[in-house]
Design a protein around this motif. Structure first.
Motif, PDB file in Angstrom:
ATOM      1  N   GLN A  58       0.825  -1.205   0.000  1.00 20.57           N
ATOM      2  CA  GLN A  58       0.000   0.000   0.000  1.00 20.57           C
ATOM      3  C   GLN A  58       0.864   1.262   0.000  1.00 20.57           C
ATOM      4  N   ASN A  59       1.919   1.248   0.810  1.00 20.65           N
ATOM      5  CA  ASN A  59       2.791   2.422   0.898  1.00 20.65           C
ATOM      6  C   ASN A  59       3.558   2.671  -0.399  1.00 20.65           C
ATOM      7  N   MET A  60       3.993   1.609  -1.037  1.00 22.72           N
ATOM      8  CA  MET A  60       4.699   1.767  -2.313  1.00 22.72           C
ATOM      9  C   MET A  60       3.756   2.305  -3.383  1.00 22.72           C
ATOM     10  N   GLN A  61       2.509   1.869  -3.329  1.00 20.50           N
ATOM     11  CA  GLN A  61       1.517   2.388  -4.283  1.00 20.50           C
ATOM     12  C   GLN A  61       1.280   3.871  -4.035  1.00 20.50           C
ATOM     13  N   LYS A  62       1.173   4.258  -2.765  1.00 22.47           N
ATOM     14  CA  LYS A  62       0.987   5.669  -2.430  1.00 22.47           C
ATOM     15  C   LYS A  62       2.175   6.513  -2.885  1.00 22.47           C
ATOM     16  N   ALA A  63       3.360   5.917  -2.808  1.00 22.67           N
ATOM     17  CA  ALA A  63       4.579   6.626  -3.195  1.00 22.67           C
ATOM     18  C   ALA A  63       4.764   6.648  -4.705  1.00 22.67           C
ATOM     19  N   GLY A  64       3.944   5.901  -5.432  1.00 20.26           N
ATOM     20  CA  GLY A  64       4.056   5.849  -6.886  1.00 20.26           C
ATOM     21  C   GLY A  64       5.242   5.036  -7.363  1.00 20.26           C
ATOM     22  N   LYS A  65       5.616   4.014  -6.576  1.00 17.45           N
ATOM     23  CA  LYS A  65       6.776   3.199  -6.905  1.00 17.45           C
ATOM     24  C   LYS A  65       6.369   1.775  -7.273  1.00 17.45           C
ATOM     25  N   THR A  66       7.266   1.101  -7.988  1.00 22.08           N
ATOM     26  CA  THR A  66       6.978  -0.252  -8.471  1.00 22.08           C
ATOM     27  C   THR A  66       7.471  -1.303  -7.491  1.00 22.08           C
TER      28      THR A  66
END
Length: 281
Positions: free
Chosen positions: A231-239
């Motif tokens: 979830q946090n990586m998605q929020k950060a816009g990262k793969t």
């Protein structure tokens, strides 16, 4: 590889990280990880490593200057031809032992000797042989020293370096923190059951995708922690690509009596594919 890596992993989270000077991470992560090491059930979940002596000849010990004024160490497998491509390998909580050297050599060979593989020593030559020594070694390294060693490895590789980081457990967390420290020199990161960075703002500074290899039976880096990381990586816009295995923590550690060969084989296959893609091999 071993769970207590989590402590340092979180320690890594507390190390300030950014493109060049990394954004500052959470001290509560350090507390969380340190707390795990103080739990008897957590320590007892780590089986003492089976005896093994590294007999390879391709690697050599190296040392380099760290920004804290001290010397940092590593074990280097130098590419057959000059290249700026580097794979930083980060130890599990026992230290840079012979198993880590063996795994580093395997990675070096399976990448065709086209990449410099540097196993970074996060304990300043201290190697633990049992869980109690490992817990003590991991908890005794100041967070500032961990950060200085990661920066030293980055500087050793050079300003034009193209870096991928990889680590197990403690080293899995450190691998992600190192990726943040490497800034735009970073091509990617492979985390084997390591504690993720939980600060979304810190994750926004990350360069390159992450491959996360986690164990569903892990009581420290459990499925809920992995869910939050996604979830946090998605929020950060990262793969982030996550592979989950019906296995225990440290399943890919060959020194572990509960080593899971099937899960390890599959995880390693994904690891090699990821590394070759990021290094464009």
């Amino acid at each position: 590889m071993k769970k207590l890596s989590l402590l340092l992993l979180i320690l890594g989270s507390a190390l300030g990280l950014s493109a060049q000077t990394a954004p500052c991470c959470h001290t509560d992560a350090v507390t969380e990880f340190a707390g795990l090491a103080n739990r008897e059930d957590f320590r007892m979940a780590h089986k003492d490593p089976l005896p093994y002596t590294y007999q390879g000849t391709a690697g050599t010990e190296v040392s380099f200057h760290a920004p804290d004024g001290k010397t940092a160490y590593g074990f280097l497998f130098k590419a057959k031809k000059p290249t700026d491509k580097y794979l930083f390998v980060y130890q599990e909580w026992y230290g840079l032992n012979d198993y880590v050297k063996k795994e580093s050599e395997k990675l070096y060979n399976d990448l065709g000797g086209t990449v410099n593989v540097l196993a970074v020593d996060m304990y300043d030559k201290v190697v633990a042989t049992n869980r109690e020594e490992a817990a003590k070694a991991m908890q005794s390294v100041p967070r500032e020293r961990l950060k200085a060693i990661m920066e030293a490895a980055r500087d050793y590789a050079g300003k034009s370096a193209q870096i991928v980081t990889l680590g197990w457990c403690f080293g899995g967390a450190i691998a992600l923190q190192s990726a943040l420290i490497n800034g735009d020199r970073n091509l990617g990161c492979v985390m084997y059951y390591g504690m993720p960075e939980k600060d979304v703002n810190a994750l926004k500074q990350l360069h390159g995708p992450v491959l996360g290899l986690f164990a569903n039976k892990d009581k420290g880096i459990n499925p809920q922690v992995v869910d939050e990381f996604e979830q946090n990586m998605q929020k950060a816009g990262k793969t982030l690509t996550v592979k989950r295995y019906d296995a225990e923590h440290a399943f890919a550690n060959p020194s572990n009596p509960i080593y899971n060969s099937e899960a390890t084989k599959d995880a390693y296959s994904h690891t090699l594919t990821f590394l070759k893609k990021q290094f464009k091999l």
